[in-house]
Design a protein around this motif. Structure first.
Motif, PDB file in Angstrom:
ATOM      1  N   SER A  29       1.021  -1.182  -0.055  1.00  0.00           N
ATOM      2  CA  SER A  29      -0.295  -0.543   0.634  1.00  0.00           C
ATOM      3  C   SER A  29       0.933   1.099   0.154  1.00  0.00           C
ATOM      4  O   SER A  29       0.602   2.525   0.045  1.00  0.00           O
ATOM      5  CB  SER A  29      -1.124   0.046   1.433  1.00  0.00           C
ATOM      6  OG  SER A  29      -0.217  -0.361   2.477  1.00  0.00           O
ATOM      7  N   LEU A  30       1.999   1.016   0.214  1.00  0.00           N
ATOM      8  CA  LEU A  30       3.138   2.544   0.277  1.00  0.00           C
ATOM      9  C   LEU A  30       3.239   2.965  -0.813  1.00  0.00           C
ATOM     10  O   LEU A  30       4.171   4.035  -1.117  1.00  0.00           O
ATOM     11  CB  LEU A  30       4.074   2.125   1.283  1.00  0.00           C
ATOM     12  CG  LEU A  30       3.845   1.522   2.811  1.00  0.00           C
ATOM     13  CD1 LEU A  30       4.708   1.473   3.509  1.00  0.00           C
ATOM     14  CD2 LEU A  30       3.238   2.976   3.787  1.00  0.00           C
ATOM     15  N   LEU A  31       3.476   1.927  -1.871  1.00  0.00           N
ATOM     16  CA  LEU A  31       3.227   2.593  -2.943  1.00  0.00           C
ATOM     17  C   LEU A  31       2.716   2.535  -3.981  1.00  0.00           C
ATOM     18  O   LEU A  31       2.458   2.792  -5.298  1.00  0.00           O
ATOM     19  CB  LEU A  31       4.916   1.577  -3.554  1.00  0.00           C
ATOM     20  CG  LEU A  31       6.216   1.518  -3.134  1.00  0.00           C
ATOM     21  CD1 LEU A  31       6.999  -0.241  -3.280  1.00  0.00           C
ATOM     22  CD2 LEU A  31       6.718   2.740  -3.295  1.00  0.00           C
ATOM     23  N   ALA A  32       1.165   1.867  -3.580  1.00  0.00           N
ATOM     24  CA  ALA A  32       0.421   2.012  -4.792  1.00  0.00           C
ATOM     25  C   ALA A  32      -0.235   3.767  -4.969  1.00  0.00           C
ATOM     26  O   ALA A  32       0.164   4.686  -4.460  1.00  0.00           O
ATOM     27  CB  ALA A  32      -1.188   2.141  -3.603  1.00  0.00           C
ATOM     28  N   TYR A  33      -0.835   3.960  -5.953  1.00  0.00           N
ATOM     29  CA  TYR A  33      -1.112   5.550  -6.798  1.00  0.00           C
ATOM     30  C   TYR A  33      -1.179   6.199  -6.112  1.00  0.00           C
ATOM     31  O   TYR A  33      -0.924   7.825  -5.433  1.00  0.00           O
ATOM     32  CB  TYR A  33      -1.886   5.216  -7.986  1.00  0.00           C
ATOM     33  CG  TYR A  33      -2.189   6.025  -8.688  1.00  0.00           C
ATOM     34  CD1 TYR A  33      -0.970   6.959  -9.359  1.00  0.00           C
ATOM     35  CD2 TYR A  33      -2.850   6.759  -8.258  1.00  0.00           C
ATOM     36  CE1 TYR A  33      -1.690   8.181 -10.232  1.00  0.00           C
ATOM     37  CE2 TYR A  33      -3.390   8.471  -8.911  1.00  0.00           C
ATOM     38  CZ  TYR A  33      -2.390   9.203 -10.240  1.00  0.00           C
ATOM     39  OH  TYR A  33      -2.707  10.122 -10.550  1.00  0.00           O
ATOM     40  N   ASP A  34      -2.666   5.953  -4.980  1.00  0.00           N
ATOM     41  CA  ASP A  34      -3.442   6.905  -4.072  1.00  0.00           C
ATOM     42  C   ASP A  34      -2.831   7.512  -3.264  1.00  0.00           C
ATOM     43  O   ASP A  34      -3.058   7.732  -2.471  1.00  0.00           O
ATOM     44  CB  ASP A  34      -4.323   6.535  -4.353  1.00  0.00           C
ATOM     45  CG  ASP A  34      -4.541   5.107  -4.049  1.00  0.00           C
ATOM     46  OD1 ASP A  34      -3.968   3.874  -3.662  1.00  0.00           O
ATOM     47  OD2 ASP A  34      -6.262   4.428  -4.264  1.00  0.00           O
ATOM     48  N   PHE A  35      -1.571   6.428  -2.707  1.00  0.00           N
ATOM     49  CA  PHE A  35      -0.284   6.357  -1.690  1.00  0.00           C
ATOM     50  C   PHE A  35       0.618   7.879  -1.921  1.00  0.00           C
ATOM     51  O   PHE A  35       0.252   8.445  -1.599  1.00  0.00           O
ATOM     52  CB  PHE A  35       0.072   5.279  -1.118  1.00  0.00           C
ATOM     53  CG  PHE A  35       1.124   5.644   0.290  1.00  0.00           C
ATOM     54  CD1 PHE A  35       0.371   5.489   1.000  1.00  0.00           C
ATOM     55  CD2 PHE A  35       2.525   6.434   0.389  1.00  0.00           C
ATOM     56  CE1 PHE A  35       0.895   6.036   2.281  1.00  0.00           C
ATOM     57  CE2 PHE A  35       3.260   6.846   1.718  1.00  0.00           C
ATOM     58  CZ  PHE A  35       2.562   6.298   2.301  1.00  0.00           C
ATOM     59  N   GLN A  80       6.884  11.772   4.755  1.00  0.00           N
ATOM     60  CA  GLN A  80       5.751  11.080   5.339  1.00  0.00           C
ATOM     61  C   GLN A  80       5.214   9.571   4.137  1.00  0.00           C
ATOM     62  O   GLN A  80       4.716   8.864   4.476  1.00  0.00           O
ATOM     63  CB  GLN A  80       4.546  11.994   4.337  1.00  0.00           C
ATOM     64  CG  GLN A  80       4.434  13.427   5.498  1.00  0.00           C
ATOM     65  CD  GLN A  80       5.204  13.948   5.324  1.00  0.00           C
ATOM     66  OE1 GLN A  80       5.939  14.125   4.145  1.00  0.00           O
ATOM     67  NE2 GLN A  80       5.169  15.137   6.020  1.00  0.00           N
ATOM     68  N   ALA A  81       6.699   9.507   3.633  1.00  0.00           N
ATOM     69  CA  ALA A  81       6.935   7.880   2.614  1.00  0.00           C
ATOM     70  C   ALA A  81       7.650   7.384   3.699  1.00  0.00           C
ATOM     71  O   ALA A  81       9.142   7.634   3.649  1.00  0.00           O
ATOM     72  CB  ALA A  81       7.022   8.647   1.688  1.00  0.00           C
ATOM     73  N   PRO A  82       7.472   5.967   3.953  1.00  0.00           N
ATOM     74  CA  PRO A  82       8.545   4.771   4.635  1.00  0.00           C
ATOM     75  C   PRO A  82       8.941   4.471   3.499  1.00  0.00           C
ATOM     76  O   PRO A  82      10.169   3.940   4.183  1.00  0.00           O
ATOM     77  CB  PRO A  82       7.724   4.633   5.475  1.00  0.00           C
ATOM     78  CG  PRO A  82       6.054   4.155   5.238  1.00  0.00           C
ATOM     79  CD  PRO A  82       6.132   5.774   4.142  1.00  0.00           C
TER      80      PRO A  82
END
Length: 348
Positions: A29-35, A80-82
């Motif tokens: 989820s941390l690389l999903a488009y909406d993230f 904010q991005a791990p």
């Protein structure tokens, strides 16, 4: 290998390609488009680029990249991005991708860095003539298999005993605790406001780093959580002492894991009570009982309290790719002379 680069603000035009590449990999989820899209919108700069490597019409790698200093580029890495914002097809040679990207980026860069990589999602490469890896941080997770009772019995006596005493005290004082979980997109705006009030009442407000609904962080978390909740991939945990909100978690989810992105608590609560730990116990019980996820991920630097909850720790890493072998050797030599520790925890 052939890369094309466009301004990162054009990211929405390449939504389908990013989603296709994301779905073909570990699909965190941390690389999903909406993230990622709200990160670019809120924290991007004019010089940021979207890099795309494709064979025919099929993308094989994509990344958001940024110049970090003269002659150096890296994956875009807002706080904010791990994870570093890099996607690639499984099995494609990462070193070859990075080497060819060096030739496609403007300004004749000498170094390109992949930052904050997770070895569970992308295996750590070995060092080579033009490749150097560096430890970033240790991070923790909880495997959500078996029963909560078995998991809890393996925790230390101090943790279990301390939380049992806190619950007994709250019961004696007539304080009813409550865990509330929200997943609806329309609940996320209020969740970010509530979270901001908690964080703005504590030490982060003094440092100017607190989330609140009106700043870039607040706008990012609201947009991201609303988008992910729209496809049932976000959740907000609130914990109450009676009617008092005392702790919150902001979480994102994928098919395998739930990730705790942000945690805050009410610092006015007496110091002999731990609302975050009480919330974590009840949340873990629910996650074990529901059986929806295989892992609970924290993705922050391992703290002492993490080790009370799990023994599962892994080391995230950076990778530097150099244009020439001599440059790699020179960089390593300079770092060995200027850093007190033998292992670097930063990357270009």
């Amino acid at each position: 290998m052939s890369w094309s680069v466009v301004p990162a603000r054009e990211f929405p035009r390449h939504l389908e390609s990013w989603q296709r590449l994301h779905a073909g990999g570990p699909a965190s989820s941390l690389l999903a488009y909406d993230f990622v899209a709200p990160l670019i919108e809120q924290f991007g700069r004019p010089g940021d680029l979207l890099a795309i490597e494709q064979k025919g019409a099929t993308p094989r790698a994509m990344a958001i990249v940024r110049p970090t200093r003269r002659g150096a580029w890296a994956t875009f890495q807002p706080a904010q991005a791990p994870l570093g914002l890099w996607l690639q097809q499984p099995g494609v040679d990462t070193e070859a991708l990075a080497r060819s990207l060096l030739g496609a980026l403007p300004g004749f860069p000498l170094i390109f860095a992949l930052t904050q990589m997770d070895p569970m999602l992308m295996p750590r490469p070995g060092d080579g003539a033009c490749v150097r890896t560096l430890d970033y941080i240790d991070t923790a997770r909880v495997t959500l298999s078996g029963s909560f009772e078995d998991y809890w019995a393996q925790r230390g006596k101090n943790l279990r005993g301390n939380l049992k005493k806190q619950r007994a005290r709250l019961e004696r004082e007539g304080v009813v605790t409550r865990l509330q979980v929200d997943r609806a997109p329309e609940a996320m705006a209020q969740a970010v406001e509530d979270y901001g009030r908690l964080e703005s009442s504590g030490w982060k407000a003094d440092k100017g780093t607190a989330v609140h609904a009106g700043n870039a962080q607040g706008r990012y978390y609201r947009a991201m959580l609303e988008a992910l909740a729209g496809r049932n991939a976000a959740s907000v945990y609130r914990y109450y002492f009676g009617e008092q909100l005392v702790a919150m978690d902001l979480c994102v989810e994928d098919d395998e894991s739930i990730v705790v992105l942000k945690t805050s608590y009410d610092e006015s609560v007496p110091s002999n009570l731990s609302p975050t730990l009480l919330m974590r116990e009840e949340a873990c019980r629910r996650l074990f009982d529901e059986g929806r996820f295989a892992r609970l991920e924290f993705y922050g630097r391992v703290m002492e309290w993490h080790l009370r909850w799990t023994e599962e720790v892994r080391t995230m890493y950076h990778v530097n790719y150099y244009r020439w072998p001599g440059l790699r050797r020179l960089h390593a030599l300079l770092e060995s002379r200027t850093r007190p520790a033998p292992t670097s925890t930063t990357s270009l």
